[in-house]
Scaffold this motif. Sequence first.
Motif, PDB file in Angstrom:
ATOM      1  N   SER A   1      58.653 -70.741 -69.557  1.00 24.85           N
ATOM      2  CA  SER A   1      57.359 -71.190 -70.081  1.00 24.85           C
ATOM      3  C   SER A   1      57.317 -72.712 -70.210  1.00 24.85           C
ATOM      4  N   GLU A   2      58.393 -73.295 -70.724  1.00 25.05           N
ATOM      5  CA  GLU A   2      58.464 -74.750 -70.857  1.00 25.05           C
ATOM      6  C   GLU A   2      58.380 -75.431 -69.493  1.00 25.05           C
ATOM      7  N   ARG A   3      59.123 -74.916 -68.521  1.00 25.91           N
ATOM      8  CA  ARG A   3      59.099 -75.496 -67.179  1.00 25.91           C
ATOM      9  C   ARG A   3      57.730 -75.343 -66.534  1.00 25.91           C
TER      10      ARG A   3
ATOM     11  N   THR B   1      51.456 -79.770 -66.245  1.00 23.12           N
ATOM     12  CA  THR B   1      51.086 -81.072 -66.808  1.00 23.12           C
ATOM     13  C   THR B   1      51.346 -82.179 -65.805  1.00 23.12           C
TER      14      THR B   1
ATOM     15  N   SER C   1      54.799 -75.122 -68.015  1.00 19.23           N
ATOM     16  CA  SER C   1      53.815 -76.030 -68.614  1.00 19.23           C
ATOM     17  C   SER C   1      54.105 -77.469 -68.229  1.00 19.23           C
ATOM     18  N   ARG C   2      55.371 -77.826 -68.076  1.00 17.49           N
ATOM     19  CA  ARG C   2      55.720 -79.183 -67.649  1.00 17.49           C
ATOM     20  C   ARG C   2      55.238 -79.417 -66.221  1.00 17.49           C
TER      21      ARG C   2
ATOM     22  N   ASP D   1      65.269 -66.333 -74.513  1.00 17.50           N
ATOM     23  CA  ASP D   1      65.635 -67.721 -74.181  1.00 17.50           C
ATOM     24  C   ASP D   1      65.153 -68.067 -72.765  1.00 17.50           C
TER      25      ASP D   1
ATOM     26  N   ARG E   1      61.412 -68.441 -72.663  1.00 16.81           N
ATOM     27  CA  ARG E   1      61.001 -69.722 -73.261  1.00 16.81           C
ATOM     28  C   ARG E   1      61.243 -70.868 -72.277  1.00 16.81           C
ATOM     29  N   LEU E   2      62.407 -70.875 -71.622  1.00 11.00           N
ATOM     30  CA  LEU E   2      62.706 -71.913 -70.628  1.00 11.00           C
ATOM     31  C   LEU E   2      61.707 -71.890 -69.466  1.00 11.00           C
TER      32      LEU E   2
END
Length: 127
Positions: A114-116, A122, A118-119, A108, A111-112
Amino acid sequence: MIEEGRALFLQIAESVEDSIIEGSLAEEAQAPSTNELAAFHRINPATAAKGVAMLTEKGVLYKRRGIGMFVSPGARELLLGERRAAFADRFLDPLLAEARTLGLTPDDVARLLSERASRTTTEGTAR
């Protein structure tokens, strides 16, 4: 650059370490002299010498008699290893402790992160 509340010699040592890690001070390159560091930071040469001595004891710098101080081979990797370990102690251990409290698994958390990441990437390219 000088921070209140932290020993000056530690700040001098850290600034030399930063230069090595960033690559502006390469391995086998001559390091700034004690007098140069003292003049640049407007501090006592004995204080600068204490920071340089600390780096010598750690194996980051070595002395060439009559020439000066030089960056040791492998110094950058040594410093990166130290900083990575300190990063884990300072940031990851508390993060993992809080994640356990919240019932998050290591997957978890990954994943968090990785999401942060990539955000953030971006958002940085969108500007």
